[in-house]
Each structure stands twice: as structure tokens, then as C-alpha cells.
Design an enzyme around this catalytic site. Sequence first.
Site, short mmCIF file in Angstrom:
data_model
loop_
_atom_site.label_atom_id
_atom_site.label_comp_id
_atom_site.label_asym_id
_atom_site.label_seq_id
_atom_site.Cartn_x
_atom_site.Cartn_y
_atom_site.Cartn_z
N ARG A 61 0.84 -0.97 -0.06
CA ARG A 61 -0.20 0.12 -0.28
C ARG A 61 0.43 1.13 -0.11
O ARG A 61 0.29 2.44 -0.30
CB ARG A 61 -1.09 0.35 1.40
CG ARG A 61 -2.02 -0.50 0.66
CD ARG A 61 -3.06 -0.84 1.79
NE ARG A 61 -3.13 -1.73 3.00
CZ ARG A 61 -2.99 -2.93 3.47
NH1 ARG A 61 -3.79 -3.52 2.31
NH2 ARG A 61 -3.39 -3.43 4.86
N GLU A 98 3.34 -9.94 14.63
CA GLU A 98 2.80 -10.87 16.26
C GLU A 98 2.57 -12.42 15.46
O GLU A 98 2.86 -12.75 16.66
CB GLU A 98 1.35 -10.31 15.88
CG GLU A 98 0.20 -9.67 16.95
CD GLU A 98 -1.27 -9.09 17.02
OE1 GLU A 98 -1.22 -8.38 15.51
OE2 GLU A 98 -1.61 -9.84 17.89
P1 AMP Z 1 2.80 -2.17 11.54
O1 AMP Z 1 3.91 -2.93 11.09
O2 AMP Z 1 1.58 -2.92 12.81
O3 AMP Z 1 3.16 -0.90 11.77
O4 AMP Z 1 2.05 -2.80 10.20
C1 AMP Z 1 1.68 -1.47 8.57
C2 AMP Z 1 1.80 -2.25 7.84
O5 AMP Z 1 -0.08 -3.49 8.25
C3 AMP Z 1 0.63 -0.97 7.04
O6 AMP Z 1 1.44 -1.08 5.66
C4 AMP Z 1 -0.48 -1.40 7.00
O7 AMP Z 1 -0.46 -2.00 5.66
C5 AMP Z 1 -1.11 -2.90 7.63
N1 AMP Z 1 -1.70 -2.39 8.39
C6 AMP Z 1 -1.49 -2.61 9.87
N2 AMP Z 1 -2.79 -2.43 10.82
C7 AMP Z 1 -3.31 -1.76 10.43
C8 AMP Z 1 -4.91 -1.51 10.08
N3 AMP Z 1 -5.37 -1.63 11.39
N4 AMP Z 1 -5.75 -0.71 9.20
C9 AMP Z 1 -4.88 -0.86 7.81
N5 AMP Z 1 -3.62 -1.28 7.47
C10 AMP Z 1 -2.88 -2.29 8.56
#
Ligand code: AMP
Length: 176
Positions: A61, A98
Site C-alpha cells: 500500500r 505478531e
Molecule cells: P505495522 O508493521 O504493525 O506498523 O503494520 C503496518 C502495515 O500493516 C501497513 O503496511 C498496513 O498496510 C498494515 N496494517 C496494519 N494494521 C492495519 C490496520 N488497522 N488497517 C489497515 N492496515 C493495517
Amino acid sequence: MSIQSLKDVVRNISNFPIDGIEFKDITTLFQSPESLHELSDIMYEKYKDKGITMVVGIESRGFFMGPATALRLNTGFVPIRKPGKLPYKVLEESFTKEYGDDAIQIHADALTEDDVVLLHDDLLATGGTMLAAYKLVKKMGVKKVYINFLIELESLEARKLFPEDVEVDSIIRFDI
Ligand code: AMP
């Protein structure tokens, strides 16, 4: 258009892809010409005077606004991808998610020591993905790195993972 009206266009999907997740669907932002224009203008105004030479976007994205911003800033665009997708020599960074481990890769010759990088992804949740991307780009010895998200889930406090001298910015902020 205000930030609040952009926020209103993000579609929240509860329990996607698994129970307990409030998924922020950004497709609704991109499908609205006014929102898309506004996002592009905000990105341009934020970074036009920073001397950015390359926008780096994270799969998948980060591939929407990444190239769009590179076009506005007159820079190139470099993808960070999941393993096995990039065809040339790569550098890799592993990180813990996770459920299990993950890794991301970048082409080994994509950045130089003269680059000022804008590292972009759609959303900051736990920060694991962006932290790995930041480490990957730093390994390449670039001059400076800016970090940007369209959306930040503030309650997860992931921006504190990054060194204090790194400018971390987001456009739309949610409590959850
Ligand atoms: P993180 O590594 O946990 O910061 O996750 C980031 C990636 O996961 C991003 O590239 C988002 O596209 C996706 N992501 C994580 N949580 C969400 C959420 N609540 N809504 C949409 N996309 C998410």
C-alpha cells in the site's frame, strides 16, 4: 478540504482480516478525486523543501502515494518488497510480527550515499514494518531519511521506535 474530511473518507472495517482488528480501508480515499488531490498536495507541501532525492515505498500500500509523490517532487521511486519479488541483488531485513517472522528486501544498488530519502507507507500500526525498512535504508548509507505515513494509529505509540532525530510524520491520525 480539511484533514477531518479526509479522515471521514477512510472506511473502517471491523474484524478484518482477523477478529479484533479495526482495518483502515484507504481505497475509499484513492477513489475520491478530491481526496486524492488533497493527499497529493499535502505530501508535496510537506516535502518540497527537504531536498528529497528518492521516494521509497513499502509493498504494497506504499505503492499508491509513493510514486504519485515522487512525480510531484521530481524524484525517482524505489520499491521495498517481500522476499522473492525483486529480480536483482537484494539487501534484506528481518523483523518479528505478531504471528511469526517476516522480511523485506530492496535492490542493493537502488540508493546511494547522496540520497535524501522519503520512506513512505500507508499506515503506522505497531511500526515493525517501517522500522525494518528504516534499518534497511540506513544500511545503504544514505544522507538523510524522512518517514511518512498517510495514517497513524496513535494509541499504539509506534513512533517512539524511531530515533529522535528522524522526522516521522503522518497526515490522518486515529485513536484506534
Ligand atoms: P505495522 O508493521 O504493525 O506498523 O503494520 C503496518 C502495515 O500493516 C501497513 O503496511 C498496513 O498496510 C498494515 N496494517 C496494519 N494494521 C492495519 C490496520 N488497522 N488497517 C489497515 N492496515 C493495517
